[in-house]
Design an enzyme around this catalytic site. Structure first.
Site, PDB file in Angstrom:
ATOM      1  N   GLY A  40       5.933   0.862  -6.253  1.00  0.00           N
ATOM      2  CA  GLY A  40       4.948   1.150  -5.585  1.00  0.00           C
ATOM      3  C   GLY A  40       5.197   2.062  -4.409  1.00  0.00           C
ATOM      4  O   GLY A  40       3.860   2.543  -3.962  1.00  0.00           O
ATOM      5  N   PRO A 100      11.344   1.351  -7.377  1.00  0.00           N
ATOM      6  CA  PRO A 100      10.386   2.252  -7.658  1.00  0.00           C
ATOM      7  C   PRO A 100      10.977   3.138  -8.637  1.00  0.00           C
ATOM      8  O   PRO A 100      12.068   3.385  -9.194  1.00  0.00           O
ATOM      9  CB  PRO A 100      10.550   3.223  -6.326  1.00  0.00           C
ATOM     10  CG  PRO A 100      11.540   2.186  -5.364  1.00  0.00           C
ATOM     11  CD  PRO A 100      12.441   1.320  -6.451  1.00  0.00           C
ATOM     12  N   ARG A 126       8.024   6.518  -9.130  1.00  0.00           N
ATOM     13  CA  ARG A 126       7.286   7.579  -8.650  1.00  0.00           C
ATOM     14  C   ARG A 126       7.731   8.133  -7.399  1.00  0.00           C
ATOM     15  O   ARG A 126       7.956   9.477  -7.351  1.00  0.00           O
ATOM     16  CB  ARG A 126       5.843   7.101  -8.381  1.00  0.00           C
ATOM     17  CG  ARG A 126       4.813   8.147  -8.172  1.00  0.00           C
ATOM     18  CD  ARG A 126       3.475   7.723  -7.788  1.00  0.00           C
ATOM     19  NE  ARG A 126       3.124   6.495  -8.226  1.00  0.00           N
ATOM     20  CZ  ARG A 126       2.045   6.789  -9.490  1.00  0.00           C
ATOM     21  NH1 ARG A 126       1.660   7.923  -9.672  1.00  0.00           N
ATOM     22  NH2 ARG A 126       1.724   5.596  -9.933  1.00  0.00           N
ATOM     23  N   ARG A 154      -2.402  11.668 -16.954  1.00  0.00           N
ATOM     24  CA  ARG A 154      -2.888  10.851 -15.965  1.00  0.00           C
ATOM     25  C   ARG A 154      -4.602  11.427 -15.556  1.00  0.00           C
ATOM     26  O   ARG A 154      -5.163  10.415 -15.322  1.00  0.00           O
ATOM     27  CB  ARG A 154      -1.961  11.135 -14.870  1.00  0.00           C
ATOM     28  CG  ARG A 154      -0.660  10.791 -14.985  1.00  0.00           C
ATOM     29  CD  ARG A 154       0.269  10.509 -13.682  1.00  0.00           C
ATOM     30  NE  ARG A 154      -0.201   9.451 -12.816  1.00  0.00           N
ATOM     31  CZ  ARG A 154      -0.800   9.695 -11.637  1.00  0.00           C
ATOM     32  NH1 ARG A 154      -1.258  10.945 -11.250  1.00  0.00           N
ATOM     33  NH2 ARG A 154      -1.077   8.804 -11.043  1.00  0.00           N
ATOM     34  N   TYR A 187      -7.023   8.318 -15.684  1.00  0.00           N
ATOM     35  CA  TYR A 187      -6.980   7.586 -14.267  1.00  0.00           C
ATOM     36  C   TYR A 187      -8.034   8.499 -13.522  1.00  0.00           C
ATOM     37  O   TYR A 187      -8.328   8.136 -11.985  1.00  0.00           O
ATOM     38  CB  TYR A 187      -5.977   7.448 -13.642  1.00  0.00           C
ATOM     39  CG  TYR A 187      -4.844   6.705 -14.216  1.00  0.00           C
ATOM     40  CD1 TYR A 187      -4.943   5.465 -15.033  1.00  0.00           C
ATOM     41  CD2 TYR A 187      -3.468   7.371 -14.184  1.00  0.00           C
ATOM     42  CE1 TYR A 187      -3.864   4.922 -15.622  1.00  0.00           C
ATOM     43  CE2 TYR A 187      -2.443   6.781 -15.062  1.00  0.00           C
ATOM     44  CZ  TYR A 187      -2.632   5.720 -15.684  1.00  0.00           C
ATOM     45  OH  TYR A 187      -1.383   5.116 -16.454  1.00  0.00           O
ATOM     46  N   CYS A 219      -9.102  18.609 -29.257  1.00  0.00           N
ATOM     47  CA  CYS A 219     -10.796  18.582 -29.670  1.00  0.00           C
ATOM     48  C   CYS A 219     -11.453  17.011 -29.152  1.00  0.00           C
ATOM     49  O   CYS A 219     -11.718  16.258 -30.058  1.00  0.00           O
ATOM     50  CB  CYS A 219     -10.741  18.511 -31.140  1.00  0.00           C
ATOM     51  SG  CYS A 219     -10.252  20.108 -32.034  1.00  0.00           S
TER      52      CYS A 219
HETATM   53  N1  LLP Z   1       8.557  -2.200 -11.827  1.00  0.00           N
HETATM   54  C1  LLP Z   1       7.481  -2.772 -12.517  1.00  0.00           C
HETATM   55  C2  LLP Z   1       7.694  -3.927 -13.139  1.00  0.00           C
HETATM   56  C3  LLP Z   1       6.681  -1.669 -12.880  1.00  0.00           C
HETATM   57  O1  LLP Z   1       5.557  -1.996 -13.969  1.00  0.00           O
HETATM   58  C4  LLP Z   1       6.566  -0.331 -12.484  1.00  0.00           C
HETATM   59  C5  LLP Z   1       5.297   0.524 -12.809  1.00  0.00           C
HETATM   60  C6  LLP Z   1       7.422  -0.053 -11.358  1.00  0.00           C
HETATM   61  C7  LLP Z   1       8.509  -1.189 -10.847  1.00  0.00           C
HETATM   62  C8  LLP Z   1       7.454   1.522 -10.759  1.00  0.00           C
HETATM   63  O2  LLP Z   1       6.518   1.700 -10.236  1.00  0.00           O
HETATM   64  P1  LLP Z   1       6.117   2.877  -9.038  1.00  0.00           P
HETATM   65  O3  LLP Z   1       7.270   2.872  -8.094  1.00  0.00           O
HETATM   66  O4  LLP Z   1       6.350   4.036 -10.085  1.00  0.00           O
HETATM   67  O5  LLP Z   1       4.959   2.674  -8.650  1.00  0.00           O
HETATM   68  N2  LLP Z   1       1.045   5.127 -15.256  1.00  0.00           N
HETATM   69  C9  LLP Z   1       0.721   4.863 -13.868  1.00  0.00           C
HETATM   70  C10 LLP Z   1       1.522   4.071 -13.165  1.00  0.00           C
HETATM   71  C11 LLP Z   1       1.812   2.561 -13.851  1.00  0.00           C
HETATM   72  C12 LLP Z   1       2.860   1.801 -13.106  1.00  0.00           C
HETATM   73  C13 LLP Z   1       3.298   0.984 -14.092  1.00  0.00           C
HETATM   74  N3  LLP Z   1       4.445   0.293 -13.558  1.00  0.00           N
HETATM   75  C14 LLP Z   1       0.353   6.138 -13.203  1.00  0.00           C
HETATM   76  O6  LLP Z   1       0.575   7.259 -13.880  1.00  0.00           O
HETATM   77  O7  LLP Z   1       0.028   6.197 -12.095  1.00  0.00           O
END
Ligand code: LLP
Length: 423
Positions: free
Chosen positions: A234, A277, A279, A314, A318, A344
């Site tokens: 997150g 994390p 992202r 994305r 979204y 298309c």
């Molecule tokens: N842990 C779990 C169990 C997760 O499901 C996720 C992401 C993470 C960690 C890593 O989260 P981050 O640090 O990246 O926020 N496709 C969407 C994001 C979906 C997130 C899915 N889970 C996008 O492109 O924004």
């Protein structure tokens, strides 16, 4: 990324050279940026809570070269599926270096996870009987849905709260751990993943308090010593120019403060603190380098490129914003235009209107930023537009880390019954 004398560089490599050597569209990763992101976050969290570890969520970008960078930095792996466990194994990580946070697991998923000795993170107590039947995991956690989630990508990636499919309801957490204990499991952790892409530090201490108030009571009542608490991913990044990024030092300070005080309040033996994390590590460390193929002037002026929703899903999925640069033209006058890919389908018209250089011409190089997380990983082959290449840049060196797909990749795994070949 740097712009030097109007030319765009990733690391010390000109994007024009990348386009010439590898073609377009190509995902380009900057190794040093991944390492810097990782080290900044690790330093912040381990300064405030030394018994800390990151597990990189490979779903965001699973290229083994990239995952190896994070392994070298000391990360474990957060795996969402059996194949992600296999990927971890391929790069030399297994056992408790891997957290298995699968969802609605099949029998085969469970059997493979047990065989691999990974940390089992169950999304619901309804899965527990099968896990115990197939063999007891050495260490187990439940993914708690603490009743609140948030995301800066709208509702799309809010992973907790009443509308989420994930996690154990707070009222069921006590019984879930009791059942696991009664089944003979002896080592425990706890987990949550309430949302993705959050840039407000106070969110992280808020959710820490929510989880700890649920887990603290379980620990006290069932006399469970939690070995780890995993706060999920997150950690957000800014996507729009001028948007403020996450102050990770502040987030770490607030999280550690909240965590330590809840550990004291519930009389727990201090568990290891974990986060998973993705992202934050890879998001801003990659760009898609594409090309302008043609420009049409119909109802609107539309720049047609080879970067579409198949390459970067994305924006179409979204409504997410990704900033666009045009090589050599950043100082040129601007006008409002649209920009799209080659599919298309009109959702591929992913920029309906944006100020871009009015001088854009066929053959210009387009660079889309913040493409490292959920970029290539969510690309697909629709319309026979196949997946891009991936290139890793380290200073002035560059390496092909995934070749561009070709026709054979489109028909691989298919077969035609003989009777359909005749006539
Ligand atoms: N842990 C779990 C169990 C997760 O499901 C996720 C992401 C993470 C960690 C890593 O989260 P981050 O640090 O990246 O926020 N496709 C969407 C994001 C979906 C997130 C899915 N889970 C996008 O492109 O924004």
């Amino acid at each position: 990324m740097r712009i030097v004398k109007n030319k765009i560089f990733i690391g010390d490599v000109a994007v024009k050279d990348i386009a010439t050597e590898y073609g377009t569209p190509t995902y380009v990763y900057d190794e040093n940026k991944i390492r810097t992101n990782y080290r900044r976050a690790l330093k912040a969290f381990s300064k405030h809570y030394p018994d800390f570890r990151f597990f990189y969520a490979v779903k965001a970008c699973n290229n083994p070269a990239i995952v190896n960078i994070l392994r070298q930095e000391g990360a474990g792996i957060d795996a969402a599926s059996v194949n992600e466990i296999k990927l971890a194994k391929k790069i030399g990580l297994g056992g408790e270096d891997v957290m298995f946070s699968g969802n609605f697991l099949s029998d085969d998923d469970i059997r493979f996870g047990l065989k691999s000795g990974v940390i089992f993170n169950l999304d619901d107590p309804s899965i527990l009987p099968r896990v115990v039947e197939f063999g007891k995991p050495e260490i187990l956690s439940f993914r708690v849905n603490p009743g609140y989630g948030k995301s800066n990508v709208g509702e799309f990636v809010t992973n907790a709260g009443p509308n989420a499919k994930f996690g154990v309801h707070p009222d069921q957490v006590m019984d879930a751990y009791r059942a696991a204990k009664d089944a003979g499991i002896t080592r425990f952790g706890a987990h949550m993943m309430p949302g993705s892409c959050i840039t407000e530090p106070e969110y992280f201490s808020f959710i820490t308090n929510l989880l700890m108030d649920i887990i603290g009571k379980v620990g006290k009542k069932l006399k469970i010593q939690f070995e780890f608490i995993d706060l999920g991913g997150g950690l957000g990044i800014p996507y729009r120019p001028g948007e403020e990024g996450l102050n990770v030092e502040e987030a770490a300070k607030q999280v550690a403060g909240a965590f330590k005080s809840k550990v004291r309040e519930y009389g727990l033996k201090p568990p290891r603190l974990m986060m998973e994390p993705a992202r934050y590590f890879v998001g801003n460390a990659a760009w898609i380098v594409g090309k302008v193929h043609s420009i049409k002037k119909s109802y609107k002026k539309i720049i047609g490129t080879d970067i579409g929703m198949n390459t970067l899903a994305r924006p179409a999925m979204y409504g997410a914003y990704h900033h666009i640069y045009i090589d050599g033209k950043e100082k040129d006058p601007r006008e409002k235009v649209g920009l799209c890919g080659q599919l298309c389908e009109n959702t591929d018209f992913w920029v309906k209107e944006r100020e871009l250089p009015s001088t854009i011409k066929e053959g210009d190089i387009v660079v889309v930023e913040n493409a490292g997380a959920y970029g290539f990983a969510m690309s697909y082959q629709y319309n026979g537009r196949l997946r891009p290449a991936e290139v890793l840049v380290n200073g002035k060196d560059h390496y092909l880390i995934r070749r561009r797909e070709e026709f054979g990749d489109m028909v691989r795994n298919t077969s035609v019954p003989d009777y359909l070949k005749k006539g």
